[in-house]
Design a protein around this motif. Structure first.
Motif, PDB file in Angstrom:
ATOM      1  N   LYS A 481       0.818  -1.205   0.000  1.00  0.00           N
ATOM      2  CA  LYS A 481       0.000   0.000   0.000  1.00  0.00           C
ATOM      3  C   LYS A 481       0.860   1.267   0.000  1.00  0.00           C
ATOM      4  O   LYS A 481       0.544   2.256  -0.666  1.00  0.00           O
ATOM      5  CB  LYS A 481      -0.929  -0.005   1.210  1.00  0.00           C
ATOM      6  N   LEU A 482       1.973   1.249   0.743  1.00  0.00           N
ATOM      7  CA  LEU A 482       2.855   2.419   0.754  1.00  0.00           C
ATOM      8  C   LEU A 482       3.499   2.634  -0.608  1.00  0.00           C
ATOM      9  O   LEU A 482       3.682   3.772  -1.053  1.00  0.00           O
ATOM     10  CB  LEU A 482       3.926   2.248   1.833  1.00  0.00           C
ATOM     11  N   MET A 483       3.852   1.542  -1.296  1.00  0.00           N
ATOM     12  CA  MET A 483       4.391   1.672  -2.646  1.00  0.00           C
ATOM     13  C   MET A 483       3.336   2.280  -3.575  1.00  0.00           C
ATOM     14  O   MET A 483       3.641   3.109  -4.447  1.00  0.00           O
ATOM     15  CB  MET A 483       4.849   0.309  -3.178  1.00  0.00           C
ATOM     16  N   GLN A 484       2.088   1.878  -3.414  1.00  0.00           N
ATOM     17  CA  GLN A 484       1.003   2.438  -4.216  1.00  0.00           C
ATOM     18  C   GLN A 484       0.911   3.955  -4.024  1.00  0.00           C
ATOM     19  O   GLN A 484       0.716   4.706  -4.982  1.00  0.00           O
ATOM     20  CB  GLN A 484      -0.320   1.774  -3.823  1.00  0.00           C
ATOM     21  N   VAL A 485       1.065   4.414  -2.778  1.00  0.00           N
ATOM     22  CA  VAL A 485       0.988   5.849  -2.494  1.00  0.00           C
ATOM     23  C   VAL A 485       2.113   6.602  -3.203  1.00  0.00           C
ATOM     24  O   VAL A 485       1.879   7.595  -3.917  1.00  0.00           O
ATOM     25  CB  VAL A 485       1.050   6.103  -0.977  1.00  0.00           C
ATOM     26  N   ILE A 486       3.364   6.141  -3.017  1.00  0.00           N
ATOM     27  CA  ILE A 486       4.510   6.859  -3.591  1.00  0.00           C
ATOM     28  C   ILE A 486       4.461   6.826  -5.111  1.00  0.00           C
ATOM     29  O   ILE A 486       4.750   7.820  -5.791  1.00  0.00           O
ATOM     30  CB  ILE A 486       5.828   6.264  -3.062  1.00  0.00           C
ATOM     31  N   LEU A 487       4.089   5.680  -5.698  1.00  0.00           N
ATOM     32  CA  LEU A 487       3.959   5.590  -7.152  1.00  0.00           C
ATOM     33  C   LEU A 487       2.914   6.568  -7.675  1.00  0.00           C
ATOM     34  O   LEU A 487       3.125   7.252  -8.687  1.00  0.00           O
ATOM     35  CB  LEU A 487       3.579   4.167  -7.565  1.00  0.00           C
ATOM     36  N   ASN A 488       1.798   6.673  -6.977  1.00  0.00           N
ATOM     37  CA  ASN A 488       0.725   7.561  -7.403  1.00  0.00           C
ATOM     38  C   ASN A 488       1.180   9.021  -7.361  1.00  0.00           C
ATOM     39  O   ASN A 488       0.932   9.792  -8.292  1.00  0.00           O
ATOM     40  CB  ASN A 488      -0.496   7.350  -6.506  1.00  0.00           C
ATOM     41  N   VAL A 489       1.869   9.392  -6.287  1.00  0.00           N
ATOM     42  CA  VAL A 489       2.340  10.772  -6.140  1.00  0.00           C
ATOM     43  C   VAL A 489       3.358  11.120  -7.228  1.00  0.00           C
ATOM     44  O   VAL A 489       3.274  12.179  -7.874  1.00  0.00           O
ATOM     45  CB  VAL A 489       2.950  10.982  -4.737  1.00  0.00           C
ATOM     46  N   MET A 490       4.343  10.226  -7.444  1.00  0.00           N
ATOM     47  CA  MET A 490       5.361  10.496  -8.464  1.00  0.00           C
ATOM     48  C   MET A 490       4.742  10.543  -9.861  1.00  0.00           C
ATOM     49  O   MET A 490       5.118  11.362 -10.703  1.00  0.00           O
ATOM     50  CB  MET A 490       6.464   9.435  -8.400  1.00  0.00           C
ATOM     51  N   LYS A 491       3.779   9.656 -10.113  1.00  0.00           N
ATOM     52  CA  LYS A 491       3.112   9.635 -11.416  1.00  0.00           C
ATOM     53  C   LYS A 491       2.313  10.924 -11.631  1.00  0.00           C
ATOM     54  O   LYS A 491       2.289  11.475 -12.744  1.00  0.00           O
ATOM     55  CB  LYS A 491       2.195   8.420 -11.502  1.00  0.00           C
ATOM     56  N   SER A 546      -9.116  10.256 -18.188  1.00  0.00           N
ATOM     57  CA  SER A 546      -9.358   8.826 -17.974  1.00  0.00           C
ATOM     58  C   SER A 546      -9.197   8.433 -16.510  1.00  0.00           C
ATOM     59  O   SER A 546      -9.024   7.276 -16.197  1.00  0.00           O
ATOM     60  CB  SER A 546      -8.392   7.990 -18.831  1.00  0.00           C
ATOM     61  N   GLY A 547      -9.245   9.404 -15.595  1.00  0.00           N
ATOM     62  CA  GLY A 547      -9.039   9.101 -14.190  1.00  0.00           C
ATOM     63  C   GLY A 547     -10.285   8.544 -13.528  1.00  0.00           C
ATOM     64  O   GLY A 547     -11.410   8.678 -14.026  1.00  0.00           O
ATOM     65  N   THR A 548     -10.095   7.900 -12.370  1.00  0.00           N
ATOM     66  CA  THR A 548     -11.213   7.325 -11.614  1.00  0.00           C
ATOM     67  C   THR A 548     -11.605   8.185 -10.427  1.00  0.00           C
ATOM     68  O   THR A 548     -12.660   7.964  -9.829  1.00  0.00           O
ATOM     69  CB  THR A 548     -10.833   5.924 -11.103  1.00  0.00           C
ATOM     70  N   GLY A 549     -10.745   9.138 -10.060  1.00  0.00           N
ATOM     71  CA  GLY A 549     -11.031   9.953  -8.894  1.00  0.00           C
ATOM     72  C   GLY A 549     -10.774   9.258  -7.578  1.00  0.00           C
ATOM     73  O   GLY A 549     -11.255   9.686  -6.533  1.00  0.00           O
ATOM     74  N   LEU A 550     -10.019   8.167  -7.602  1.00  0.00           N
ATOM     75  CA  LEU A 550      -9.741   7.416  -6.373  1.00  0.00           C
ATOM     76  C   LEU A 550      -8.287   7.551  -5.928  1.00  0.00           C
ATOM     77  O   LEU A 550      -7.936   7.090  -4.845  1.00  0.00           O
ATOM     78  CB  LEU A 550     -10.067   5.928  -6.588  1.00  0.00           C
ATOM     79  N   GLY A 551      -7.422   8.134  -6.777  1.00  0.00           N
ATOM     80  CA  GLY A 551      -5.987   8.171  -6.494  1.00  0.00           C
ATOM     81  C   GLY A 551      -5.635   8.870  -5.200  1.00  0.00           C
ATOM     82  O   GLY A 551      -5.159   8.250  -4.244  1.00  0.00           O
ATOM     83  N   LEU A 552      -5.880  10.204  -5.116  1.00  0.00           N
ATOM     84  CA  LEU A 552      -5.518  10.961  -3.929  1.00  0.00           C
ATOM     85  C   LEU A 552      -6.383  10.558  -2.735  1.00  0.00           C
ATOM     86  O   LEU A 552      -5.922  10.553  -1.587  1.00  0.00           O
ATOM     87  CB  LEU A 552      -5.654  12.458  -4.208  1.00  0.00           C
ATOM     88  N   TYR A 553      -7.639  10.219  -2.998  1.00  0.00           N
ATOM     89  CA  TYR A 553      -8.520   9.756  -1.920  1.00  0.00           C
ATOM     90  C   TYR A 553      -7.932   8.516  -1.253  1.00  0.00           C
ATOM     91  O   TYR A 553      -7.846   8.416  -0.021  1.00  0.00           O
ATOM     92  CB  TYR A 553      -9.895   9.450  -2.507  1.00  0.00           C
ATOM     93  N   ASN A 554      -7.488   7.561  -2.077  1.00  0.00           N
ATOM     94  CA  ASN A 554      -6.890   6.334  -1.527  1.00  0.00           C
ATOM     95  C   ASN A 554      -5.562   6.619  -0.843  1.00  0.00           C
ATOM     96  O   ASN A 554      -5.240   6.020   0.190  1.00  0.00           O
ATOM     97  CB  ASN A 554      -6.682   5.312  -2.649  1.00  0.00           C
ATOM     98  N   CYS A 555      -4.752   7.503  -1.441  1.00  0.00           N
ATOM     99  CA  CYS A 555      -3.442   7.826  -0.860  1.00  0.00           C
ATOM    100  C   CYS A 555      -3.597   8.365   0.554  1.00  0.00           C
ATOM    101  O   CYS A 555      -2.894   7.945   1.479  1.00  0.00           O
ATOM    102  CB  CYS A 555      -2.714   8.843  -1.738  1.00  0.00           C
ATOM    103  N   ARG A 556      -4.512   9.312   0.718  1.00  0.00           N
ATOM    104  CA  ARG A 556      -4.703   9.888   2.053  1.00  0.00           C
ATOM    105  C   ARG A 556      -5.203   8.821   3.027  1.00  0.00           C
ATOM    106  O   ARG A 556      -4.751   8.743   4.183  1.00  0.00           O
ATOM    107  CB  ARG A 556      -5.688  11.053   1.996  1.00  0.00           C
TER     108      ARG A 556
END
Length: 585
Positions: A481-491, A546-556
């Protein structure tokens, strides 16, 4: 090899029209041309069964021309045949002598030859026939050898990765398929083929839902496809169909549009999860409820208590079963896709490093010397030589472009699958038991994320700087899950920077003290205004097409579940953004 070229040219020129010195000069030019292009050259004289080759022919095989009877008759086996891979030998020799008998067009053959170190090199051999102008008899065959091993290896690696991805898709229990913009199936995994009631994928490809499911079911599926192609995704829709035995089955279906590089929808990606057992359980429960409700008197109270107990047990079992299966499947798929994407990025980097300079320089040289070459070998031949190199340059450029396009499409598909996996993760995130927290080194995690995105960063020309303060950067948490957060932020930072921008930078800092660890990702991308920043963490809000709107919501959510804070700020549109993640040790 000079003698080889000299013999060939002397057959095209009258002895009284050219001096020996001119022939030597001509041979010298040809020799330098072959050396400059690192091309092996050969000429076969059928009367003597003699294969005459230049030094490059042998050196590309790690061999010395002096170790072979390069200029003696009946040397074809030793110089060529015996060096060919046993599996390729029969076809190569057969095609060679077939061309000798009927020299129409150009001779071309691909086969492996043994290097002195024991390796096998892939060779592209091309040539043509030199005929006696009076009798038309073939005097010799003359041609070139080019080492194409790197190209073959790249093609094999791409094919291997495609097989891995297809193997993964075919062995998943859920139905997975892809349709074109007409609603016709172009990919169907084994589970999907079985659901349709067919034996092989070939039986369903090229067909629409009305052709596969006659009647209302097919029309319903086709209408759903048309809605998805208009840009409206369909998620977790429960729909029924009948299998080949006439039994009703249920699927929870999700369909999403796939966009090409121009932003146009040209594909549909669909996934269906079989929920027949759950439906049967629901129906059985309803039937039991009806029977118990029909009871009177004293059984009424017992009936209500039994219903409540069974509902609770059934819901708990279904929730637990869904969580365990979904968690394992999504975790395995996610890991496989990350590895697959890394391999694709590696292939992409290798492909982008291929250089066309050698062919370009050769073409420029021939064009600049076309007049001089024409005076020596004739204007038609000089023109043909220039045309050949231009063709080679165009073909190599198109091949490299096609490989890059294919890799880009695969990466795009992988990205969409990952988005779908993220959505599915949200369905099970709050249903399972809490995961055991293990030590996670944020430095190592950051390095892994940087490696995964390095190809995209380099392609976009972004300057990436990483500043790490010497300290303990380890926390207890969920590594994935932490890798998912950092990948999302960098992307997000990567995508926020315009390709046309002159100064493209991303800076990452990692600092810590006795109580906190702080990670910052700073970019000079598009930035955002205050109104937009207030919506970032709303579920479903997105600024991407093409976003889902779940990226930053999930990261937080993930960071907060690790006793941390997650925030993103910007001074305004065009002023870049700063993402700050802070963990309490």
């Amino acid at each position: 090899m000079t003698d080889l070229i000299l013999k060939s040219e002397m057959r095209d020129l009258d002895e009284g029209d050219i001096e020996l010195d001119s022939l030597k000069e001509l041979a010298k030019k040809h020799r330098m041309l072959l050396i400059a292009s690192n091309t092996g050259a050969w000429e076969y004289f059928p009367r003597e069964n003699l294969l005459d080759c230049n030094k490059i022919y042998f050196s590309m095989l790690g061999r010395d021309i002096n170790d072979f009877d390069a200029g003696k008759p009946k040397n074809l086996d030793a110089v060529w045949v015996e060096l060919i891979h046993p599996d390729d030998r029969m076809e190569a020799v057969s095609r060679f002598f077939d061309y000798l008998v009927n020299p129409t067009g150009m001779f071309e053959c691909f086969y492996r030859m043994k290097h002195a170190c024991g390796d096998w090199l892939w060779i592209c051999s091309r040539g043509g026939a030199l005929k006696d102008e009076t009798t038309g008899r073939v005097m010799s065959l003359i041609g070139t050898h080019v080492d194409i091993t790197s190209q073959k290896k790249a093609e094999e690696e791409i094919q291997h990765e495609r097989i891995l991805l297809r193997t993964l898709i075919d062995n998943l229990p859920d139905t997975i398929y892809v349709k074109d913009k007409e609603g016709r199936k172009i990919i169907a995994n084994k589970a999907d083929v079985a659901c349709i009631g067919k034996e092989s994928e070939a039986e369903v490809l090229g067909k629409t839902d009305p052709e596969l499911f006659p009647g209302e079911i097919g029309e319903r599926g086709f209408q759903n496809d048309m809605e998805v192609l208009s840009g409206k995704a369909m998620l977790n829709k429960e729909e029924f169909f009948y299998d080949k035995n006439g039994r009703q089955r249920w699927l929870s279906t999700s369909k999403v549009p796939v966009y090409d590089k121009l932003g146009n929808i040209d594909r549909i990606l669909g996934i269906g999860h079989d929920i027949t057992e759950r439906k049967h359980a629901d129906e059985a429960l309803k039937k039991l409820n009806g029977e118990l409700n029909a009871q009177s008197g004293e059984l009424q109270a017992l009936n209500e208590q039994l219903i409540l107990q069974k509902e609770q047990e059934l819901e708990k079992a279904i929730a637990q079963g869904k969580f365990e299966i979904a968690s394992e499947v999504l975790h395995d798929i996610g890991n496989a896709l990350v590895g697959f994407g890394s391999y694709l990025n590696r292939i992409n980097r290798v492909s982008e490093k291929n250089s066309l300079d050698a062919v370009k320089n050769l073409n420029v040289f021939l064009k600049s010397q076309q007049a001089a070459i024409g005076e020596t070998i004739g204007a038609d031949k000089a023109t043909a030589l220039v045309a050949i190199t231009e063709g080679m340059l165009k073909t190599q450029h198109e091949n490299q472009k096609e490989i890059g396009t294919s890799i880009g499409e695969l990466l795009h598909i992988v990205s969409h699958i990952q988005e779908i996996l993220n959505i599915q993760r949200q369905l099970v995130r709050n249903h399972g038991p809490s995961q055991e927290r293990r030590p996670v080194n944020l430095v190592g995690l950051l390095d892994n994320c940087r490696s995964m995105l390095m190809a995209s960063i380099e392609k976009k020309g972004i300057k990436l700087t990483v500043s790490l303060r010497a300290a303990n950067h380890t926390i207890k948490g969920d590594h994935t899950k932490l890798m998912q957060v950092i990948l999302n932020v960098m992307k997000n930072s990567l995508e926020a920077i315009e390709m046309e921008s002159d100064n493209k930078c991303i800076a990452i800092t990692l600092d810590s003290d006795d109580k906190h660890i702080e990670l910052k990702v700073i970019d000079n991308g598009q930035g955002f205004d205050k109104e937009t920043s207030q919506k970032f963490f709303q579920r479903g809000f997105t600024t991407k097409k093409s976003g889902t709107g779940l990226g930053l919501y999930n990261c937080r959510s993930i960071v907060e579940s690790h006793s941390g804070t997650f925030d993103i700020t910007s001074e305004g549109v065009g002023m870049g953004a700063i993402t700050t993640i802070k963990f309490t040790i």
